[in-house]
Design an enzyme around this catalytic site. Sequence first.
Site, PDB file in Angstrom:
ATOM      1  N   SER A   1       0.856  -1.184   0.000  1.00  0.00           N
ATOM      2  CA  SER A   1       0.000   0.000   0.000  1.00  0.00           C
ATOM      3  C   SER A   1       0.889   1.231   0.000  1.00  0.00           C
ATOM      4  O   SER A   1       2.115   1.117   0.039  1.00  0.00           O
ATOM      5  CB  SER A   1      -0.901   0.010   1.233  1.00  0.00           C
ATOM      6  OG  SER A   1      -0.111   0.251   2.375  1.00  0.00           O
ATOM      7  N   LYS A   2       0.228   2.376  -0.026  1.00  0.00           N
ATOM      8  CA  LYS A   2       0.976   3.628  -0.169  1.00  0.00           C
ATOM      9  C   LYS A   2       2.039   3.817   0.903  1.00  0.00           C
ATOM     10  O   LYS A   2       3.046   4.470   0.670  1.00  0.00           O
ATOM     11  CB  LYS A   2       0.024   4.814  -0.152  1.00  0.00           C
ATOM     12  CG  LYS A   2      -0.664   4.967  -1.485  1.00  0.00           C
ATOM     13  CD  LYS A   2      -1.256   6.353  -1.636  1.00  0.00           C
ATOM     14  CE  LYS A   2      -1.961   6.462  -2.977  1.00  0.00           C
ATOM     15  NZ  LYS A   2      -3.325   6.876  -2.891  1.00  0.00           N
ATOM     16  N   ARG A   3       1.787   3.221   2.091  1.00  0.00           N
ATOM     17  CA  ARG A   3       2.785   3.478   3.132  1.00  0.00           C
ATOM     18  C   ARG A   3       4.104   2.754   2.845  1.00  0.00           C
ATOM     19  O   ARG A   3       5.110   3.003   3.502  1.00  0.00           O
ATOM     20  CB  ARG A   3       2.220   3.194   4.522  1.00  0.00           C
ATOM     21  CG  ARG A   3       1.961   1.794   4.819  1.00  0.00           C
ATOM     22  CD  ARG A   3       1.005   1.605   5.974  1.00  0.00           C
ATOM     23  NE  ARG A   3       0.413   0.314   5.806  1.00  0.00           N
ATOM     24  CZ  ARG A   3       1.035  -0.810   6.094  1.00  0.00           C
ATOM     25  NH1 ARG A   3       2.236  -0.770   6.627  1.00  0.00           N
ATOM     26  NH2 ARG A   3       0.469  -1.963   5.854  1.00  0.00           N
TER      27      ARG A   3
END
Length: 480
Positions: free
Chosen positions: A253-255
Site C-alpha cells: 500500500s501507499k505506506r
Amino acid sequence: MTVRVRFAPSPTGYLHIGGARTALYNYLYSKSVGGTFVLRIEDTDLERSKSEFEKLQIEDLQWMGIIHDEGPDKPNPKYGPYRQSERLEIYSKYAQELIAKGLAFYDFCTDEELEAMKEKATAEGRDSHYDGKWKHAEHFAEAQTRVAAGERAAIRFKAPHKDFILNDKVKGSVTYPDGMVGDFVIVRSNGVPVYNYCCVVDDMLMEITHVIRGEDHLSNTVRQLMIYEALGAKVPEFAHVSLLIGADRQKLSKRHGATSVNLYREEHYLPEAMCNYLTLLGWSHPTEKDIFDKSELKEVFSLERFSTSPAMYDLEKLKWVNGQHIKKMSNDDLIALVSKEPGSEFFNKQTPAWKNSAVEILKQQVHFLSDIIKMIDHLVLQDTLEMTDQLKDILSWETTPKIIDYIHSEVSKITTEYITEAELNGWMEFVKKEMGVKGKPLFMGVRATLTGQDHGPDLKILIPLTPVSIIKKRVAQLKK
Ligand code: GLU
C-alpha cells in the site's frame, strides 16, 4: 483455440503497480501464444469512475509498452463496446433471462428489512444469508406486476446449493463449500449491475479464454462460477497470481512508498526495467535470467511458472534492475535519454565523441539516468575542492607538491578547451621518468592534482572529458 485474455481496470485512480503487473502477465501470455489482449474498462462504479483516470491508466500502460489489441479505442464489432457503462442493456438482457429461468429474482426488501433479517439469523445462530420471501416462486408473479408498474427492485441471484471447485492454474484446486455465499445482488435497485455479474457476462461474450488476475479476486470467483453455470457459459481458465507485499509482509500500500506507475514514470525509471522487475514479482524465468526485455519472453512465458507465495516489492531491487537496463542500453539510446534529463545543458553542448565517452564510463556506475547528470556535475564540473581527509593525506606526501607544481605549469600552457589523452600520458611519463615518482604516489598524486578527489573513473577517460578551465581552477587551489 484462440487465446483471448483481458485486463479490466476500474478507472477510479491511477494505475497501481499491482494492476500493471496483472496487465503485463496478460500481455505476455497473449504474446507467448499468439492470442489477443483485450482492454476492458470496468466503470460501473459511476461515482468513483472518471474518464480522466481511464486515459491516464492507458497512458501508463502504453509507457510500459503493454499495448492492447482490442479496447475502447480499438473496437472489434463482434465484442464491443469495451466500457461497462456502455453495456448496460446487455447486462439487463441477461438478468432478464436469469429471472425468466428462475435463477434470479426481483427483491423488494429495503435496507432495513435486510438488516433485520441478518440480525434475526445471527440471534438464532443461523448463517445470515438472504432468506426474504422474494426468492420463493409463489411471489414471482407479484414481483413482475410491481416492476411492470414501475417499482424499483434489486435483482438477486439464487446461489445454488452445492460445492464449487476451481482448478486454478496457480492455486491448484480450490473448493468453495456449499453455503459459503448466499443469494447475492447482481443488479442494484438503481439499475446498476455489480462487478461479479458484469465481469462474467463480459468474459463470456468477449470469449475470454484465460483470466489472469490478482489473488484478491479468488473470493469473488465462487460467485462468478455460479453465474457461468447459470448462463450456460464455458468457464475460462483462471490464474490467480500471488499478492504483492511490502517488507513488513503486509499487502502493498501507499505506506510502502510509491505504488502507482505514474510516479515511477515521473522519476524517469526505464519502462523496460519496470516491466522486467514487475514480471519477476511472482513469475520466474526458466533459465533464472533476471535481466531481460519483455520482447525476449515471447518464447518462454508460461502460466506454469507463477509462484504461489506472496511477492515482496523491493524498491532497492527495482533500482538495481533499472541500473542493469541502463548498462545494457546502446550509447546512442542513452545519450538521447540523458539529453532530456533536467540539468543536461552542459551535456547537450558537448561533441558526439564526448557524450559517447561520458555515457560509456558513467553507465557502469549508475541506477538512474539522473545519476549520470549528477556524476558529470561531481566528476567533471566541480571546480571548488573539498578538503577531505583522503585528499589531505595525499597532499601530505612529499612527492605531491612537486607534481602539483609541474602540472600547474603544464596546464597553464594549454589553450584548447580539453586536454587530450596524449597530453595526459605525456605528463604521467614526465612525472615518472624525469621526477622519479612511481606507483601509488604517481597515480594518486596526479589524480588528486587534476580532480581534487582520491578516487574515480579511469583518468585517461575522465580528464579528456573535463574542461581545462575547471582543471585550472582545481590546480590553482592546490598550489596555494
Ligand atoms: N475491475 C476489477 C479490478 O480492477 C477487475 C477484476 C478482474 O480482473 O476480474 O480489480
